[in-house]
Scaffold this motif. Structure first.
Motif, PDB file in Angstrom:
ATOM      1  N   ALA A  94      -0.101 -14.846 -40.157  1.00 37.05           N
ATOM      2  CA  ALA A  94       0.253 -14.728 -41.574  1.00 37.05           C
ATOM      3  C   ALA A  94      -1.016 -14.712 -42.419  1.00 37.05           C
ATOM      4  O   ALA A  94      -1.982 -15.423 -42.125  1.00 37.05           O
ATOM      5  CB  ALA A  94       1.159 -15.872 -41.999  1.00 37.05           C
ATOM      6  N   SER A  95      -1.009 -13.907 -43.473  1.00 33.70           N
ATOM      7  CA  SER A  95      -2.166 -13.833 -44.365  1.00 33.70           C
ATOM      8  C   SER A  95      -1.983 -14.738 -45.584  1.00 33.70           C
ATOM      9  O   SER A  95      -2.902 -14.907 -46.380  1.00 33.70           O
ATOM     10  CB  SER A  95      -2.368 -12.386 -44.831  1.00 33.70           C
ATOM     11  N   ALA A  96      -0.800 -15.315 -45.716  1.00 36.75           N
ATOM     12  CA  ALA A  96      -0.531 -16.236 -46.827  1.00 36.75           C
ATOM     13  C   ALA A  96       0.612 -17.154 -46.413  1.00 36.75           C
ATOM     14  O   ALA A  96       1.337 -16.884 -45.439  1.00 36.75           O
ATOM     15  CB  ALA A  96      -0.162 -15.463 -48.085  1.00 36.75           C
ATOM     16  N   SER A  97       0.794 -18.235 -47.153  1.00 34.39           N
ATOM     17  CA  SER A  97       1.904 -19.151 -46.860  1.00 34.39           C
ATOM     18  C   SER A  97       3.227 -18.490 -47.231  1.00 34.39           C
ATOM     19  O   SER A  97       3.326 -17.790 -48.250  1.00 34.39           O
ATOM     20  CB  SER A  97       1.738 -20.450 -47.659  1.00 34.39           C
ATOM     21  N   GLY A  98       4.218 -18.694 -46.406  1.00 32.92           N
ATOM     22  CA  GLY A  98       5.523 -18.090 -46.656  1.00 32.92           C
ATOM     23  C   GLY A  98       6.521 -18.559 -45.619  1.00 32.92           C
ATOM     24  O   GLY A  98       6.363 -19.622 -45.011  1.00 32.92           O
ATOM     25  N   ASN A  99       7.519 -17.740 -45.389  1.00 35.50           N
ATOM     26  CA  ASN A  99       8.564 -18.101 -44.428  1.00 35.50           C
ATOM     27  C   ASN A  99       8.887 -16.939 -43.517  1.00 35.50           C
ATOM     28  O   ASN A  99       8.790 -15.770 -43.917  1.00 35.50           O
ATOM     29  CB  ASN A  99       9.851 -18.518 -45.152  1.00 35.50           C
ATOM     30  N   PHE A 100       9.261 -17.303 -42.294  1.00 38.12           N
ATOM     31  CA  PHE A 100       9.844 -16.334 -41.380  1.00 38.12           C
ATOM     32  C   PHE A 100      11.301 -16.768 -41.231  1.00 38.12           C
ATOM     33  O   PHE A 100      11.590 -17.867 -40.769  1.00 38.12           O
ATOM     34  CB  PHE A 100       9.133 -16.346 -40.026  1.00 38.12           C
ATOM     35  N   GLU A 101      12.242 -15.907 -41.646  1.00 39.88           N
ATOM     36  CA  GLU A 101      13.647 -16.283 -41.676  1.00 39.88           C
ATOM     37  C   GLU A 101      14.495 -15.273 -40.913  1.00 39.88           C
ATOM     38  O   GLU A 101      14.277 -14.065 -40.990  1.00 39.88           O
ATOM     39  CB  GLU A 101      14.153 -16.371 -43.123  1.00 39.88           C
ATOM     40  N   PHE A 102      15.489 -15.796 -40.190  1.00 33.91           N
ATOM     41  CA  PHE A 102      16.409 -14.936 -39.446  1.00 33.91           C
ATOM     42  C   PHE A 102      17.778 -15.615 -39.407  1.00 33.91           C
ATOM     43  O   PHE A 102      17.926 -16.805 -39.704  1.00 33.91           O
ATOM     44  CB  PHE A 102      15.895 -14.666 -38.030  1.00 33.91           C
ATOM     45  N   LYS A 103      18.778 -14.857 -39.013  1.00 31.60           N
ATOM     46  CA  LYS A 103      20.111 -15.417 -38.826  1.00 31.60           C
ATOM     47  C   LYS A 103      20.807 -14.639 -37.715  1.00 31.60           C
ATOM     48  O   LYS A 103      20.364 -13.550 -37.315  1.00 31.60           O
ATOM     49  CB  LYS A 103      20.920 -15.359 -40.115  1.00 31.60           C
ATOM     50  N   LEU A 104      21.898 -15.201 -37.216  1.00 33.16           N
ATOM     51  CA  LEU A 104      22.685 -14.543 -36.179  1.00 33.16           C
ATOM     52  C   LEU A 104      23.971 -14.025 -36.796  1.00 33.16           C
ATOM     53  O   LEU A 104      24.789 -14.800 -37.305  1.00 33.16           O
ATOM     54  CB  LEU A 104      23.005 -15.524 -35.045  1.00 33.16           C
ATOM     55  N   GLY A 105      24.168 -12.720 -36.759  1.00 35.77           N
ATOM     56  CA  GLY A 105      25.346 -12.105 -37.330  1.00 35.77           C
ATOM     57  C   GLY A 105      25.270 -12.028 -38.837  1.00 35.77           C
ATOM     58  O   GLY A 105      24.471 -12.700 -39.488  1.00 35.77           O
ATOM     59  N   ALA A 106      26.148 -11.233 -39.398  1.00 32.81           N
ATOM     60  CA  ALA A 106      26.121 -11.001 -40.847  1.00 32.81           C
ATOM     61  C   ALA A 106      26.433 -12.267 -41.630  1.00 32.81           C
ATOM     62  O   ALA A 106      25.929 -12.461 -42.740  1.00 32.81           O
ATOM     63  CB  ALA A 106      27.125  -9.902 -41.199  1.00 32.81           C
ATOM     64  N   SER A 107      27.261 -13.150 -41.064  1.00 30.20           N
ATOM     65  CA  SER A 107      27.660 -14.352 -41.799  1.00 30.20           C
ATOM     66  C   SER A 107      26.999 -15.619 -41.264  1.00 30.20           C
ATOM     67  O   SER A 107      27.403 -16.720 -41.619  1.00 30.20           O
ATOM     68  CB  SER A 107      29.187 -14.511 -41.734  1.00 30.20           C
ATOM     69  N   GLY A 108      25.973 -15.458 -40.427  1.00 31.31           N
ATOM     70  CA  GLY A 108      25.308 -16.627 -39.851  1.00 31.31           C
ATOM     71  C   GLY A 108      24.448 -17.370 -40.853  1.00 31.31           C
ATOM     72  O   GLY A 108      24.076 -16.841 -41.909  1.00 31.31           O
ATOM     73  N   SER A 109      24.125 -18.613 -40.547  1.00 31.49           N
ATOM     74  CA  SER A 109      23.250 -19.419 -41.405  1.00 31.49           C
ATOM     75  C   SER A 109      21.801 -18.972 -41.226  1.00 31.49           C
ATOM     76  O   SER A 109      21.364 -18.666 -40.106  1.00 31.49           O
ATOM     77  CB  SER A 109      23.374 -20.900 -41.047  1.00 31.49           C
ATOM     78  N   VAL A 110      21.067 -18.942 -42.323  1.00 34.07           N
ATOM     79  CA  VAL A 110      19.658 -18.532 -42.290  1.00 34.07           C
ATOM     80  C   VAL A 110      18.811 -19.660 -41.706  1.00 34.07           C
ATOM     81  O   VAL A 110      18.932 -20.821 -42.102  1.00 34.07           O
ATOM     82  CB  VAL A 110      19.164 -18.158 -43.703  1.00 34.07           C
TER      83      VAL A 110
END
Length: 454
Positions: free
Chosen positions: A123-139
């Motif tokens: 990463a070049s800056a502070s941030g987040n990597f976010e993913f979820k499972l399925g369209a209605s999954g929790s992030v």
């Protein structure tokens, strides 16, 4: 209790040896009681073993006592590269045509860019990597900073335990590595499709394989989707495993005569294990000294009653086309064990399978042999009122009483030891006092003799 040796300094006697020999005489009855306790404990252990064998027999009989599930089932697939299946006992017989249109798959997401080392930052800056499972999954959020390395990101994702397995894959060579982040869903099905919500890294992570459900149809039933390739909720009692994403196969559910024989053999083996335990524990054994000693069950009426009760159950003659176990190949040997003639059983299963079921599993109006064996074993092994429980309760009570006798006897021996030591100590003191008095008298007489000579 520590003891102080009593020496025979005055008397010249080996008083310690005398005391030990006297105590050894008193200890002989205690040793007999201790031996009796060990034998009682051996009987208790033998009954515990017998109880476990009877519980196993009860379980095998229970597996055969329900008419609706008596027959084992086998499933043959006309094209086992498309699908295979297994069926529980009692499943409906028939042939079902299954056509597969898709296999269930998991999801994969991968980075577009690679890193030369696992320790390179992502990463070049502070941030987040976010993913979820399925369209209605929790992030799922994984923070990243300018110090987050590739291996650190892999660990952070895995630590979330969010249904995604992260790894770093070397797309290059050992000499010139090119590490790529890979994310794979740990389960299949559309609801487990990996969706990248926010990519605060320089890796450019994107979904490279979409998770899909298994899709198939069963002629006469309709079309289905399932999140996995193995499922058991389409045909009652049948577990199906898809092997390909296209093609058709006929799944034939039928009576498994071999499987039914195996279940009957299991009942025979469990019965024989009970008989074997009773016979072994009732037989005399030769000890290290060459002498025969009685077994744990020698002279005990309970094991013999149990054996007679079970023998009566398996020898019962019922009404029907097959009236006894012998007619389907199960016979009693001279030693009381059972043996199964597989050929005779298979012939009976071919000629009249329902009659075999009626004999063992019974019908709505009468018990079968398996019912009788189950009822006998259940009654014998009942927790409080069963024959073994009652016998073990009596043994436990006797063991407690025996231990109390041992404790009291040991206390008496300790008292005897104290008394003996006190007596021998007093004896030594008395003898020493007499010896001192005698020495004084001899000295005085010697002095008188010396004066009379002058």
């Amino acid at each position: 209790m520590a003891t102080i040796p009593v020496g025979g300094l005055a008397s010249g006697l080996d008083t310690e040896t005398i005391i030990q020999k006297l105590l050894a005489v008193e200890q002989q009855p205690v040793r007999l009681i201790e031996t009796r306790k060990l034998k009682l404990q051996a009987v208790t252990t033998a009954f515990q073993d017998l109880n476990s064998k009877l519980l196993a027999l009860k379980s095998k009989a229970e597996a055969l006592r329900a008419p609706e599930t008596f027959f084992a089932r086998s499933v043959s697939s006309s094209t086992d590269t498309v699908a295979t299946a297994t069926a529980a006992a009692g499943s409906a017989r028939g042939t079902y045509t299954l056509t597969a249109t898709a296999m269930a798959k998991g999801s994969i997401a991968a980075a577009t860019t690679t890193k030369a080392a696992l320790t390179d930052v992502v990463a070049s800056a502070s941030g987040n990597f976010e993913f979820k499972l399925g369209a209605s999954g929790s992030v799922v959020t994984v923070p990243v900073t300018t110090t987050t390395t590739l291996e650190g990101l892999v660990k952070a994702v895995n630590d979330k335990n969010a249904g995604v397995k992260a790894s770093a894959v070397n797309m290059g060579t050992a000499a010139s590595p090119a590490w790529k982040l890979s994310l794979a869903s740990t389960a299949t099905g559309a609801s487990n499709n990996i969706v990248i919500v926010t990519d605060g890294t320089t890796l450019s992570v994107a979904n490279t394989q979409t998770a899909v459900d298994a899709a198939f149809s069963v002629t006469g039933l309709g079309s289905f989707t399932r999140p996995t390739n193995t499922f058991s909720d389409v045909l009652d009692g049948v577990t199906i495993t898809l092997k390909a994403g296209s093609g058709s196969t006929d799944l034939a559910v039928d009576v498994d005569k071999s499987g039914t024989q195996s279940r009957i053999q299991a009942l025979v083996d469990a019965y024989n294990n009970v008989v074997s335990v009773i016979e072994t524990q009732a037989a005399s054994r030769k000890g290290a000294d060459g002498k025969l000693s009685p077994g744990a069950f020698t002279g005990d009426l309970v094991p013999r009653q149990i054996r007679r009760q079970l023998a009566t159950a398996v020898a019962t003659s019922l009404t029907g086309a097959y009236k006894t176990l012998a007619e389907i190949g199960v016979t009693t040997q001279k030693d009381g064990t059972l043996t199964l003639d597989g050929s005779k059983l298979q012939s009976a299963l071919t000629a009249n399978p329902q009659a075999v079921s009626d004999l063992l599993a019974g019908t709505s109006s009468k018990d079968g042999i398996a019912d009788l064996v189950y009822t006998a074993a259940e009654g014998i092994t009942r927790t409080i009122t069963g024959a073994i429980a009652v016998r073990q309760d009596g043994l436990s009570s006797t063991i407690r009483t025996t231990q109390q006798q041992i404790d009291r006897a040991r206390q008496r021996i300790e008292v005897s030891e104290r008394i003996l030591r006190a007596r021998f100590t007093n004896l030594e003191k008395t003898i020493a006092s007499l010896q001192s008095t005698g020495s004084s008298l001899l000295s005085q007489l010697s002095q008188l003799n010396s004066r009379s000579r002058r």
